[in-house]
Design an enzyme around this catalytic site. Structure first.
Site, PDB file in Angstrom:
ATOM      1  N   CYS A 115       0.840  -1.195   0.000  1.00 22.80           N
ATOM      2  CA  CYS A 115       0.000   0.000   0.000  1.00 22.80           C
ATOM      3  C   CYS A 115       0.881   1.253   0.000  1.00 22.80           C
ATOM      4  CB  CYS A 115      -0.977  -0.031   1.167  1.00 22.80           C
ATOM      5  SG  CYS A 115      -2.190   1.312   1.113  1.00 22.80           S
ATOM      6  N   ASP A 131      -9.680  -3.901  -6.214  1.00 23.35           N
ATOM      7  CA  ASP A 131      -9.221  -2.827  -5.320  1.00 23.35           C
ATOM      8  C   ASP A 131      -9.958  -1.549  -5.695  1.00 23.35           C
ATOM      9  OD1 ASP A 131      -7.838  -0.796  -3.983  1.00 23.35           O
ATOM     10  OD2 ASP A 131      -5.906  -1.832  -4.199  1.00 23.35           O
ATOM     11  N   HIS A 168      -7.882  -4.814  -2.317  1.00 26.59           N
ATOM     12  CA  HIS A 168      -6.717  -4.194  -1.681  1.00 26.59           C
ATOM     13  C   HIS A 168      -6.369  -5.034  -0.445  1.00 26.59           C
ATOM     14  CE1 HIS A 168      -4.087  -0.734  -1.167  1.00 26.59           C
ATOM     15  NE2 HIS A 168      -4.283  -0.873   0.134  1.00 26.59           N
TER      16      HIS A 168
END
Length: 142
Positions: free
Chosen positions: A22, A78, A110
């Site tokens: 991330c 995501d 995600h």
């Protein structure tokens, strides 16, 4: 990162790879334009995200600043990273002649590799195999 890479090389590493998830994945993509790493791995690193007045990873790729091979691993489900952003980043790496592999797992969200590992075991196994293959493809690393 530069200090860590220098320390690793001082211990005998011949290649240093950055890997992040991330926000850390975005940082890893940015590291691909630095001389301190020999490769960058990003799990769902947003390529268009900017920090302050700094360029995004996409900006750096378009400006020809990326110098290290890149492995990007993304979830197709995501909601925070549009597929168009990932595609634009891949196209910019291609245009710049940078060795790269961008993989999108269609049903993975995600954080599929950490928070949702059991639900996306096949994607996780494949992603980890790609990480190991990427590292193995570089000149000897520790």
């Amino acid at each position: 990162m530069r200090a860590a890479a220098d320390a690793l090389r001082g211990l005998g590493a011949t290649a240093v790879v950055s890997m992040g998830f991330c926000f850390g994945g975005r940082a890893s993509l940015i590291q691909a334009s630095q001389e301190s790493v020999d490769g960058a791995i990003a799990f769902y690193g947003p390529p268009t995200k900017r920090e302050g007045d700094q360029p995004s990873a996409l900006d750096e790729a378009r400006d020809g600043l990326v110098r290290a091979p890149v492995l990007g691993l993304y979830g197709g489900a995501d909601r925070g990273i549009p597929a168009a952003d990932v595609e634009a980043y891949e196209q910019a790496l291609e245009a710049a002649g940078i060795a790269h592999r961008i993989v999108t797992y269609p049903d993975a969200p995600h954080s599929f590799f950490d928070r949702k590992m059991t639900e996306h075991a096949d994607a996780c196994r494949d992603a980890w195999a790609r990480v190991l293959g990427f590292v193995d493809s570089l000149p000897r690393s520790i």
